[in-house]
Each structure stands twice: as C-alpha cells, then as structure tokens.
Design a protein around this motif. Sequence first.
Motif, short mmCIF file in Angstrom:
data_model
loop_
_atom_site.label_atom_id
_atom_site.label_comp_id
_atom_site.label_asym_id
_atom_site.label_seq_id
_atom_site.Cartn_x
_atom_site.Cartn_y
_atom_site.Cartn_z
N ARG A 46 2.92 -8.66 17.68
CA ARG A 46 3.54 -9.02 16.40
C ARG A 46 5.00 -9.40 16.54
O ARG A 46 5.74 -8.75 17.27
N GLU A 47 5.38 -10.41 15.79
CA GLU A 47 6.77 -10.87 15.79
C GLU A 47 7.61 -9.96 14.88
O GLU A 47 7.22 -9.68 13.75
N VAL A 48 8.73 -9.48 15.39
CA VAL A 48 9.64 -8.67 14.59
C VAL A 48 10.73 -9.58 14.05
O VAL A 48 11.45 -10.21 14.82
N THR A 49 10.86 -9.65 12.71
CA THR A 49 11.82 -10.59 12.13
C THR A 49 13.01 -9.90 11.48
O THR A 49 13.93 -10.55 11.01
N GLY A 50 12.99 -8.56 11.46
CA GLY A 50 14.11 -7.83 10.87
C GLY A 50 13.87 -6.34 11.03
O GLY A 50 12.90 -5.93 11.68
N GLY A 51 14.75 -5.55 10.43
CA GLY A 51 14.59 -4.11 10.54
C GLY A 51 14.95 -3.41 9.25
O GLY A 51 15.65 -3.97 8.39
N ASP A 61 9.51 -6.62 9.11
CA ASP A 61 10.54 -5.66 9.51
C ASP A 61 9.96 -4.58 10.42
O ASP A 61 8.81 -4.18 10.27
N LEU A 62 10.80 -4.09 11.31
CA LEU A 62 10.49 -2.90 12.09
C LEU A 62 11.16 -1.73 11.38
O LEU A 62 12.36 -1.77 11.12
N TRP A 63 10.38 -0.71 11.03
CA TRP A 63 10.88 0.40 10.20
C TRP A 63 11.27 1.56 11.10
O TRP A 63 10.43 2.08 11.84
N ALA A 95 3.80 1.05 5.48
CA ALA A 95 3.95 0.00 6.49
C ALA A 95 2.88 -1.07 6.32
O ALA A 95 3.15 -2.27 6.44
N SER A 96 1.67 -0.64 5.99
CA SER A 96 0.57 -1.58 5.85
C SER A 96 0.71 -2.42 4.57
O SER A 96 0.58 -3.64 4.60
N LEU A 97 1.03 -1.75 3.46
CA LEU A 97 1.17 -2.48 2.19
C LEU A 97 2.32 -3.48 2.24
O LEU A 97 2.25 -4.55 1.65
N ALA A 108 6.22 -4.90 10.66
CA ALA A 108 5.77 -5.17 12.04
C ALA A 108 5.33 -3.88 12.72
O ALA A 108 4.41 -3.88 13.55
N GLY A 109 5.98 -2.76 12.38
CA GLY A 109 5.63 -1.49 13.00
C GLY A 109 6.62 -0.42 12.58
O GLY A 109 7.52 -0.66 11.77
#
Lengths: 144, 116
Positions: free
Chosen positions: B23-28, B45-47, B60-62, B66-67
């Motif tokens: 998966r591509e991470v585009t932010g956090g 976003d990566l949380w 995270a799913s809703l 990204a993870g």
Amino acid sequence: MSFTREFEIVGGDFASAGRVSTEIKAMLRGIGYPPDVIRRTAIASYEAEMNTVMYARRGSVRLGLEPGVIHLVFADEGPGIPDIGLAMQEGFSTATDEMRERGFGAGMGLPNIQRNADRLEITSEVGRGTRLDITVLTDEEAGR
Amino acid sequence: MTLADIAQRLGLEVRAGADHLDREVTGGYVSDLLSDVMAHSEAGDLWVTLQIHENTVAVASLRELAGVILVGGREPEEETVKRANAEGVPILVTPLRSYEVVCGLIGAGVKGRAIP
Ligand SMILES: Nc1ncnc2c1ncn2[C@@H]1O[C@H](COP(=O)(O)OP(=O)(O)OP(=O)(O)O)[C@@H](O)[C@H]1O
Ligand SMILES: [Mg+2]
C-alpha cells in the motif's frame, strides 16, 4: 429503487463495535456510490454505532436507500440525552475513565455526524432511549 | 512510498495485514483519540498511536488508512490482530516513540499535508 435493511447493535459489546458500520460501508461500496458519499456515511454510521455501544443497552440501525438519498435511523434503549444542545458541543462527554483509556470520550462523535451528514435529527427521552435520523444526499452535485 | 519501504527504513515489525504492505502511504496522522482520527485523518494516512485494542481496526478500515503503527514497544491485543488480518489492516510495531516515528516518516519522504 428502494431498499431497507436493519442491523442489531448490542450495548457494551466493544469487541464487536464497528462491525455494523463496516458492513454498511462494504454494501455501499458494492452498490457503487461515490467515494465521498461512502466516506461521509461511514463516519456518521461509526460514530452513532459507537455511541449506541458505549451508552445504550441495546439498539438498532435501519439503512434505507432511495434514489439520491441514504437514510440511517439509529434507535436505542438507554439512558437518553438530557441536554442535546450540550451533547452536540465538541468536547462534551460523559464517557467513563475506562472508555477514555481506550481513546473514546473526545466528545467529537456527534459533531462528526453533524459535519458529515446532510441532515441530522436527534430525539431523546431520558430513561428510555435515543433516536438519530441521519440523511446523506448521494447526488454528486448535492455533496460537498 | 509503500508501507514495506517504510517498515524496512524504520525497522518496524509487522503484526498483522502482512499481505497489504504494498500500500502507498500518502500522509500520516498521530492521535490516540478515535473520534479525532475519524474526523481528521485522510485515506492513505499511516496512523501512529499507542491504542492497541480492536476498535482501532474499525477506524483504520472505515477511514481507509494505509496502516497503523503502535509505538513505545506496545503489542496489539490478540483480538486486534485477528480482526486486522480479517479486514486487511496492516499493524506494525516499534520501540520508538511517536515523535521519533514521525521524524522517521519525514526522513522517508512522507510529507505532512500543511508543509509544501
Ligand atoms: N445514544 C446515546 N445515549 C445516551 N447518551 C448519548 C448517546 N449518544 C451520545 N450521548 C451523550 O452525548 C455525549 C457526547 O457524545 P459524542 O459522541 O459527541 O462524544 P463521546 O461519545 O463522549 O466521545 P467520542 O465520540 O469523541 O468518543 C456522550 O458523552 C453522552 O453523554
Ligand atoms: Mg461518541
């Protein structure tokens, strides 16, 4: 086209919390609604589902799909909300310490619903329960 | 930047969702308050959080994140791992604290949204 489906929500069942909203989201995606509509509906549904789990004994949500409109009606048996105006304020929460430790109780759930829904109606009777009528408009022009 | 690239650079260990590291991470997004994440995170976003219980998976799913990175050496609860695998939500762990993780993400090229 018209479609309705009802889901049960069990109060206090944190382990399953969020499943109903996850299922609703998957359904909406399968039907092919625009991503923005799915996102807004999922956020509103999740927050209402979590409130039912956190504060009520039991509840249900009825998903209704009509041309241009998604309806979510959450109805629960629980303590009710004595002051809806206060409950709608961001930051107001009666969450327990245990809930707060798990990251609930920011007092942002109802404001999140308000922001993402096109219409929100709350009715509540203290000692009996709470009902949320959530409307999301699905036509792209009507979205935000 | 994929999740796999980030895991390697920061030395993160994978605890769930190993099939979705492309998966591509585009932010956090950094927060331990679930409604805050619902309100303000963005898809991709990566949380970064210290919440280890299963309700993080639904969030995270809703929100199509990204993870999730669990910080400070915290381990996900068993139910969290089960649900994350079922819903395809990657969970990674690290002994690093939130700020160090964020520094690492920036070093890896994950930009904050407000920073041009
Ligand atoms: N279904 C409900 N039954 C009874 N009380 C409710 C219900 N929903 C909300 N409330 C009351 O309204 C308050 C505010 O709700 P809101 O969802 O905005 O925040 P929260 O649930 O406290 O925290 P968060 O949603 O950020 O985790 C709650 O703390 C609770 O007192
Ligand atoms: Mg809430």
